[in-house]
Design a protein around this motif. Structure first.
Motif, PDB file in Angstrom:
ATOM      1  N   HIS A   8       0.830  -1.214   0.000  1.00  0.00           N
ATOM      2  CA  HIS A   8       0.000   0.000   0.000  1.00  0.00           C
ATOM      3  C   HIS A   8       0.858   1.255   0.000  1.00  0.00           C
ATOM      4  N   TYR A  12       1.108   4.203  -2.898  1.00  0.00           N
ATOM      5  CA  TYR A  12       0.922   5.644  -2.671  1.00  0.00           C
ATOM      6  C   TYR A  12       2.133   6.446  -3.126  1.00  0.00           C
ATOM      7  N   MET A 232      -5.016  12.072  -2.289  1.00  0.00           N
ATOM      8  CA  MET A 232      -5.319  10.878  -1.490  1.00  0.00           C
ATOM      9  C   MET A 232      -6.795  10.507  -1.599  1.00  0.00           C
ATOM     10  N   LYS A 235      -7.398   8.973  -5.025  1.00  0.00           N
ATOM     11  CA  LYS A 235      -6.916   7.587  -5.108  1.00  0.00           C
ATOM     12  C   LYS A 235      -7.841   6.644  -4.342  1.00  0.00           C
ATOM     13  N   TYR A 236      -8.298   7.098  -3.186  1.00  0.00           N
ATOM     14  CA  TYR A 236      -9.181   6.260  -2.395  1.00  0.00           C
ATOM     15  C   TYR A 236     -10.475   5.968  -3.155  1.00  0.00           C
ATOM     16  N   ASP A 239      -9.705   3.561  -6.029  1.00  0.00           N
ATOM     17  CA  ASP A 239      -9.512   2.196  -5.538  1.00  0.00           C
ATOM     18  C   ASP A 239     -10.847   1.580  -5.129  1.00  0.00           C
ATOM     19  N   ALA A 240     -11.730   2.404  -4.577  1.00  0.00           N
ATOM     20  CA  ALA A 240     -13.043   1.892  -4.148  1.00  0.00           C
ATOM     21  C   ALA A 240     -13.870   1.481  -5.358  1.00  0.00           C
TER      22      ALA A 240
END
Length: 247
Positions: A8, A12, A232, A235-236, A239-240
């Motif tokens: 992870h 990042y 961030m 990206k979250y 990814d979700a």
């Protein structure tokens, strides 16, 4: 578990490396905008003149509110009179250009210091004249006392009661007059020693700080923080969405 955390972290780091131009570009642009805005919104020039007023009691020259009212008639709201500790007065001027600030501060200062010094000269002259007058009266009273006091001692016992009483009263009054004049002379002498000539302690005009450096740094740091936070979050969310597709 440790390998998953490293994966992870690597993701990042790699993600931020790919977005490095955003990480650098956005804060730099915001910092430049903050610097430019600071320059554009600069308030101009600020002037200050501090005066030592001496032991002045005239309200029109010592009371900041009265001074503000009087000087505002001539110099407008660009000139402000600020209260300070006893025997001090400060003039401040805010103007868009140095020439205007200099002009207002110089004219107001010249007018005020002249009024102070005129009042100082007047009060000092009155005190000196009063001192000289009291010294003359003291000399005259002393001469009279030296003439009548011995006469009271030598001739008094042989004088008629009424004449003796008048002479004794004259001696007593002369003694009191001498005492009063001595006290007045001492007071006037002390006053003259304590006289302080009014003066300009400080006078200068300088460009007002626009805090450009501080605003630039704050803009850069704040923009960098928001950029990192935004990336961030992006990206979250990405990814979700990918996680839901796999499900």
């Amino acid at each position: 578990m440790s390998t998953e955390k490293r994966d992870h972290l690597y993701e990042y780091v790699l993600y931020f490396w790919r977005k490095k131009w955003l990480l650098i570009g956005i804060p730099v642009v915001v910092a430049l905008l903050a610097f430019g805005l600071s320059q554009v919104t600069s308030k101009g020039y600020h002037g200050e003149a501090t005066f030592s007023t001496g032991k002045i009691t005239l309200a029109s020259l010592a009371d900041p509110e009265l001074l503000q009212a009087n000087y505002s008639k001539e110099f407008g709201n660009k000139l402000t009179v600020e209260p300070m500790e006893k025997s001090k007065v400060k003039f401040t001027v805010d103007a868009k250009d140095k020439a205007t600030a200099d002009s207002i501060l110089n004219k107001a200062s010249a007018k005020y210091i002249k009024a102070l010094q005129d009042n100082y000269s007047f009060r000092k002259k009155l005190t000196e004249e009063g001192l000289a007058g009291n010294k003359k009266m003291l000399a005259k009273a002393t001469k009279t006392y030296n003439e009548i006091q011995p006469k009271l001692l030598t001739d008094g016992p042989n004088m008629p009661p009424e004449q003796y009483a008048l002479l004794a009263e004259a001696v007593t009054k002369t003694e009191k007059l001498i005492s009063d004049k001595n006290s007045s002379i001492i007071g006037s002498t002390y006053d003259l020693e304590e006289f302080e000539k009014p003066d300009v302690m400080k006078k200068d005009v300088s460009k007002q700080s626009n805090h450009a450096k501080a605003n630039t740094i704050i803009g850069f740091v704040f923009a960098l923080f928001l950029t990192i936070l935004g990336l961030m979050l992006a990206k979250y969310m990405r990814d979700a969405r990918e996680g839901r597709r796999h499900d």
